[in-house]
Design a protein around this motif. Structure first.
Motif, PDB file in Angstrom:
ATOM      1  N   HIS A   8       0.824  -1.207   0.000  1.00 48.70           N
ATOM      2  CA  HIS A   8       0.000   0.000   0.000  1.00 48.70           C
ATOM      3  C   HIS A   8       0.855   1.253   0.000  1.00 48.70           C
ATOM      4  O   HIS A   8       2.053   1.199   0.240  1.00 48.70           O
ATOM      5  CB  HIS A   8      -0.977   0.024   1.194  1.00 48.70           C
ATOM      6  CG  HIS A   8      -0.325   0.059   2.540  1.00 48.70           C
ATOM      7  ND1 HIS A   8      -0.007  -1.083   3.245  1.00 48.70           N
ATOM      8  CD2 HIS A   8       0.085   1.092   3.318  1.00 48.70           C
ATOM      9  CE1 HIS A   8       0.550  -0.754   4.398  1.00 48.70           C
ATOM     10  NE2 HIS A   8       0.640   0.559   4.474  1.00 48.70           N
ATOM     11  N   GLU A  55      -3.930   3.740   1.413  1.00 42.66           N
ATOM     12  CA  GLU A  55      -4.301   3.823   2.828  1.00 42.66           C
ATOM     13  C   GLU A  55      -4.310   5.296   3.219  1.00 42.66           C
ATOM     14  O   GLU A  55      -3.259   5.921   3.313  1.00 42.66           O
ATOM     15  CB  GLU A  55      -3.257   3.052   3.663  1.00 42.66           C
ATOM     16  CG  GLU A  55      -3.471   3.125   5.163  1.00 42.66           C
ATOM     17  CD  GLU A  55      -2.295   2.509   5.946  1.00 42.66           C
ATOM     18  OE1 GLU A  55      -2.540   1.695   6.825  1.00 42.66           O
ATOM     19  OE2 GLU A  55      -1.120   2.861   5.662  1.00 42.66           O
ATOM     20  N   HIS A  79       4.082   7.312   3.428  1.00 45.39           N
ATOM     21  CA  HIS A  79       4.987   6.166   3.366  1.00 45.39           C
ATOM     22  C   HIS A  79       4.598   5.213   2.246  1.00 45.39           C
ATOM     23  O   HIS A  79       3.497   5.277   1.710  1.00 45.39           O
ATOM     24  CB  HIS A  79       5.035   5.406   4.704  1.00 45.39           C
ATOM     25  CG  HIS A  79       3.759   4.741   5.100  1.00 45.39           C
ATOM     26  ND1 HIS A  79       2.758   5.384   5.780  1.00 45.39           N
ATOM     27  CD2 HIS A  79       3.315   3.470   4.912  1.00 45.39           C
ATOM     28  CE1 HIS A  79       1.758   4.543   6.004  1.00 45.39           C
ATOM     29  NE2 HIS A  79       2.066   3.364   5.483  1.00 45.39           N
ATOM     30  N   ALA A  81       4.668   1.024   1.391  1.00 41.11           N
ATOM     31  CA  ALA A  81       4.754  -0.260   2.093  1.00 41.11           C
ATOM     32  C   ALA A  81       4.957  -1.385   1.097  1.00 41.11           C
ATOM     33  O   ALA A  81       4.188  -1.538   0.145  1.00 41.11           O
ATOM     34  CB  ALA A  81       3.480  -0.510   2.897  1.00 41.11           C
ATOM     35  N   GLU A 129       7.883   1.033   4.771  1.00 40.46           N
ATOM     36  CA  GLU A 129       7.267   0.035   5.638  1.00 40.46           C
ATOM     37  C   GLU A 129       7.430  -1.335   4.978  1.00 40.46           C
ATOM     38  O   GLU A 129       7.230  -1.480   3.781  1.00 40.46           O
ATOM     39  CB  GLU A 129       5.776   0.377   5.798  1.00 40.46           C
ATOM     40  CG  GLU A 129       4.964  -0.607   6.622  1.00 40.46           C
ATOM     41  CD  GLU A 129       3.483  -0.211   6.694  1.00 40.46           C
ATOM     42  OE1 GLU A 129       3.133   0.956   6.430  1.00 40.46           O
ATOM     43  OE2 GLU A 129       2.666  -1.090   6.989  1.00 40.46           O
TER      44      GLU A 129
HETATM   45 ZN    ZN Z   1       1.192   1.603   6.098  1.00 47.28          ZN
END
Ligand code: ZN
Length: 140
Positions: A8, A55, A79, A81, A129
């Protein structure tokens, strides 16, 4: 480490209520889950784009990580991921290669994933992440 896909992209927003209609009505995506992650002081909203999710992150506390991020840098991409294999092994591997970790031990993220963050100072400015879906990741 073997990254399989972008799990994500995390995007910090002031308000889920304000941002969700953009993703639904303009981009035509469907919000399929809203979840609070108390540990990270956020409320999250999820959209699927192929195998990857968007997200959205709204802080529940101005002192939380997303609250601080927005007050410093404004709304935007927070971020990225990556879905990879065994998260404990991967953390150990990157740490031995000199990458600074935010989480030395994985913790629970949204959707029951095990997650851990690498420090943006070690990753050319991108908060990174790693995540592992232990429920659906039998090869580990
Ligand atoms: Zn995340």
């Amino acid at each position: 480490m073997e990254i399989t896909h972008i799990e994500h992209i995390g995007i910090a927003v002031d308000s889920l209520d304000e941002a969700i209609p953009y993703y639904e009505e303009i981009l035509g995506l469907k919000c399929y889950a809203i979840e609070e992650v108390t540990d990270q002081k956020v409320k999250t909203a999820f959209f699927k784009v192929g195998q990857t999710k968007i997200e959205l992150l709204e802080t529940t506390d101005p002192e939380g990580p997303i609250g601080k991020f927005i007050s410093k840098r404004g709304q935007g991409i927070h971020h990225i991921a990556f879905a990879s294999g065994n998260i404990e092994e991967n953390l150990h591997e990157v740490e031995t290669k000199g990458i600074r970790l935010i989480d030395k031990v994985p913790r629970k993220g949204a959707e029951g994933l095990d997650i851990a963050f690498l420090h943006p100072k070690s990753t050319f400015g991108v908060l990174t992440e790693l995540c592992e879906d232990k429920k659906n990741n039998q090869q580990t």
